[in-house]
Design an enzyme around this catalytic site. Structure first.
Site, PDB file in Angstrom:
ATOM      1  N   LYS A 131     -67.537 -26.475 -21.043  1.00 41.63           N
ATOM      2  CA  LYS A 131     -68.106 -25.176 -20.631  1.00 41.63           C
ATOM      3  C   LYS A 131     -68.286 -24.212 -21.811  1.00 41.63           C
ATOM      4  CE  LYS A 131     -66.524 -25.202 -15.808  1.00 41.63           C
ATOM      5  NZ  LYS A 131     -66.090 -26.594 -15.792  1.00 41.63           N
ATOM      6  N   ASP A 186     -75.411 -34.048  -9.680  1.00 40.79           N
ATOM      7  CA  ASP A 186     -74.076 -34.228  -9.111  1.00 40.79           C
ATOM      8  C   ASP A 186     -74.144 -33.626  -7.710  1.00 40.79           C
ATOM      9  OD1 ASP A 186     -70.692 -33.276 -10.109  1.00 40.79           O
ATOM     10  OD2 ASP A 186     -71.510 -33.780  -8.156  1.00 40.79           O
ATOM     11  N   ASP A 206     -70.135 -39.086  -7.229  1.00 35.84           N
ATOM     12  CA  ASP A 206     -71.041 -38.021  -6.776  1.00 35.84           C
ATOM     13  C   ASP A 206     -72.400 -38.053  -7.438  1.00 35.84           C
ATOM     14  OD1 ASP A 206     -68.546 -35.365  -6.477  1.00 35.84           O
ATOM     15  OD2 ASP A 206     -69.130 -37.016  -5.156  1.00 35.84           O
TER      16      ASP A 206
END
Lengths: 423, 359
Positions: B161, B217, B110
């Protein structure tokens, strides 16, 4: 000889028509290219016995109103006068106050119209019916059908099938009475003033004896429907003439679009020359479209169905207008799209912009269904999707969308607007 | 030299485009997404590319056969019977990757960027360690996995994250590995970020390579369009002759030579028009991709949209807010489409006023 009285109301009335009525009295608002009240006058001009038209109301006589009356009187070659009430006297109070002017010249009967009614008036037929009634003192009311649910929003009457007398009349009942409703159009013999006079006296006396029934109204105010017609039902003087022709009220902007559509359709019957046609070098016309002779419309534009283009309007290349009214002086720039909307006086819609509303038409599956008198907001507080209205002098920049919104006059818009009222 | 491209799954985030086509074949900047990576790899000296696939691999295989010949390289499919995650595919292709005993690339399919493959080879050789990860700076690192490394480039740890700011460098999804890494990976569903990299970092075998230039992405529509804007800006500074110019062209616009554009249009900025596309008069398109064979009828206005193959957009249509149309969608005249995701072969006759999926 006959006369016609048109009740045109005043500034405090017709607030549901804002923002369109903020700048111009509602009776002068153009529907299908002509002021609302012009259509009533035109219908009267087709009855040769009507020798004078009187407008009563409590608007200040603005330049627009005065000029309109002068021009229209000249056009139809019939005397038209505006009689200004000193205060809101109600639908019967005004009539009573000006009874001398109304009865001058001894008319045998006179028509009374509410101005916010849009109708294919069957005046000749109503007159014949009225003349054929076997009494001398007669008051004829024009009526039509409504659906059972919607009838309670109007004045409901019960008709005697044989004599066509009104046996019972009640204004906006809480429970179902009848699906026959009052069209707000009447034909009275002069004796009506006796009945109104009695109520007038009673009100004046009650002021001094205590117990005034008209709560909230002045003692001079008399309502035709509740105070005069209701008591007259069943007395052998009040009659009903039913019509199946098109009838609607113009209370809100949404109903103006609906009335616009029907008046345009009526032009097919009475004034086909008013409807635009497809021709070489002209814009593409679909269905009924009215284009004022002073408007300029690019030949690559596509208009209709049910579109009114007003005085000096500019419609640019590649523009699409459908089910909408574009008022005097407005500009529609290249490739823009106007659907189910009213574009106000001198407003501009920028290139590629989209001005879109949601039609609020009556249910097409129910015969005689009327337009809903919808509230502005839903129960959860959100705006009810309806016709988009741009007030006067609104500038819509290029490439944005105005959806289901109301924009008040002179408002500057910088970004897309959806489901809002822009004050 | 070899490269493994992780093509993997169903590409569900790019639906409806990926409902009947594998994601690597969706055209980005008028070229199938995977071809951008393949061509850059070949230029860096790769002559054997292995695709780790699990969905519509036949379609992919056929499309790439032609490229095999054209670029004179070998393309092999490594077909996953069950999804193997981000590390498992390496184990599956172990035999191929160990051949020749030289470093190999691993890429996330991607990713769109200015691929630094040659520089990666040099840096990896200089480091002499097991792995080199490309990192890139982003504005919102908490959406991704953040990489912490020292002045020499040695990676200390990863934070997935992060809740508080630790770094703005994230894993860019491009790697170069020495074959020794293959001993660390078993043939089962494995996450390379969670299970392999932390151990390599502990052993001091993992280094970072800072990416220069744009990175995106493009696996979901919003990012696909942002990535397209970055890619077109990149073209402007490297090969500006590829971009369109002329009446009605604004900013960076890529137009296939077979496309036809009408009069009084405004195309751009940041628009890609695919082959055989017809744009009629008076159309305004901004920040959008229009794929092969679509017709945009006159006076329509389109912003932030990905319009699939062979669609028809009616006259005076207004489309905005990352609308995505699958193959062969018909949008009737005068409609408003706001953030609509419309499935293939669907004809819509009503406006989509609020973002929703139209099946």
């Amino acid at each position: 000889m006959l006369k016609a009285i048109i009740l045109i109301g005043g500034a405090q009335k017709g607030t549901r028509f804002r923002p369109l009525s903020l700048e111009l009295p509602k009776p002068l608002f153009p529907v299908a290219g002509f002021p609302m009240v012009y259509h009533h006058i035109e219908a009267c001009s087709r009855v040769p016995d009507i020798k004078e038209i009187l407008l009563t109301g409590f608007y200040q006589p603005t330049d627009a109103l005065v000029k309109f009356i002068q021009d229209t009187s000249k056009q139809f070659k019939i005397p038209i006068r505006y009689l200004q009430e000193y205060t809101s006297l109600g639908t019967a109070g005004g009539l009573y106050h000006f009874r001398d002017q109304i009865l001058s010249g001894n008319p045998e009967s006179f028509f009374v119209f509410n101005v916010d009614v849009c109708c294919d008036f069957p005046l000749e037929e109503m007159l014949e019916f009225h003349k054929s009634l076997p009494v001398n003192v007669k008051f004829t009311m024009l009526a039509t059908q409504a659906t059972k649910q919607q009838s309670v929003n109007y004045g409901c009457l019960v008709e005697d099938e044989e004599t066509h007398e009104v046996r019972h009349y009640v204004e906006k009942p809480q429970t179902f009475v009848s699906s026959t409703i009052n069209c707000g159009t009447y034909l009275f013999t002069p004796e009506i003033f006796q009945d109104i006079g009695e109520v007038f006296q009673k009100n004046q006396d009650a002021m001094f004896n205590g117990g005034l029934d008209n709560v909230g109204n002045g003692r001079d105010t008399i309502r035709l429907e509740q105070d005069i017609l209701s008591p007259l039902a069943g007395t052998g003087k009040l009659f009903v003439y039913k019509t199946a022709r098109f009838w609607s009220q113009i209370k809100s902007a949404g109903s103006a679009i609906y009335a616009n559509r029907h008046y345009l359709e009526l032009y097919g019957k009475y004034h086909p020359e008013r409807l635009a046609e497809n021709c070489d070098g002209g814009p593409k016309i679909i269905g009924d479209v009215f284009i004022h002779p002073t408007a300029s419309v690019d030949h690559t534009a596509t208009l209709g169905p049910n579109v009114t283009i007003g005085v000096n309007v500019h419609v640019g290349p590649g523009v699409r207008v459908r089910e909408s009214m574009v008022l005097q002086g407005a500009r529609l720039e290249d490739h823009c799209c106007v659907l189910n909307s009213i574009v106000g006086w001198n407003s501009t819609v920028g290139s590629w912009s989209r001005v879109e509303g949601t039609p609020c038409d009556p249910n097409p599956n129910a015969p005689f269904s009327k337009i809903e008198g919808d509230t502005l907001f839903k129960n959860d507080g959100r705006l009810n999707p309806s016709i988009t209205i741009l007030g006067s002098n609104v500038f819509v920049p290029a490439e944005i969308i105005i959806l289901n919104s109301i924009v008040l006059p002179h408002k500057d818009i910088s970004d897309s607007v959806k489901n809002q009222i822009l004050l | 030299m070899k490269a493994l491209i992780l093509v993997g799954g169903y590409g569900t985030r790019l639906r409806p485009l990926t409902l009947n086509r594998p994601k690597p074949l969706v055209e980005f900047g008028n070229k199938p997404m995977i071809l951008h990576q393949v061509e850059a790899l070949v230029e860096a000296g790769v002559n054997h590319i292995i695709l780790a696939v699990s969905y519509l691999s036949d379609m992919l295989e056929q499309a790439l056969k032609a490229q095999e010949q054209k670029l004179n390289i070998k393309i092999t499919m490594s077909h996953e019977e069950e999804p193997l995650g981000t590390a498992g595919p390496l184990a599956l292709a172990k035999k191929l990757l160990k051949e020749g005993n030289e470093p190999f690339f691993v890429l996330n399919s991607d990713i769109s960027c200015d691929f630094p493959f040659k520089a990666m080879i040099e840096t990896h050789k200089k480091n002499g360690k097991e792995g080199l990860i490309v990192v890139t700076k982003v504005e919102e690192p908490s959406k991704y996995g953040v990489v912490i490394y020292d002045k020499t480039g040695r990676i200390e740890r990863f934070v997935e994250k992060p809740q508080e700011f630790v770094s703005n460098k994230i894993n860019a999804g491009l790697y170069i590995f020495s074959p020794a890494i293959l001993d660390r990976i078993q043939l089962k569903p494995t996450s390379i970020e969670k299970e392999v990299f932390p151990n390599m970092a502990k052993d001091g075998e993992l280094f970072a390579f800072e990416l220069k230039g744009y990175w995106m992405d493009v696996g979901q529509p919003k990012d696909f369009l942002t990535g397209m804007c970055l890619y077109l800006t990149h073209l402007r500074s490297t090969t500006p002759e590829k971009l369109a110019k002329g009446d009605g062209i604004v900013g960076n616009v890529l137009v296939d030579p077979s496309a036809k554009i009408g009069k009084n249009c405004r195309i751009g900025p940041n628009v890609t028009i695919g082959p055989d596309v017809i744009v009629e008069d008076g159309v305004c398109i901004k920040r959008s991709t229009v794929l092969k064979g679509t017709t945009c009828k006159s006076h329509s206005w389109i912003e932030s949209a990905i319009i699939g193959w062979k669609c028809t957009i009616g006259q005076w249509v207004r489309m905005e807010n990352v609308s995505v149309l699958g193959e062969d969608v018909i949008v009737k005249d005068e409609l408003y489409v706001n953030g609509g995701r419309i499935l293939p072969h669907k004809s819509i006759g009503d406006s989509v006023a609020e973002p929703q999926i139209i099946m």
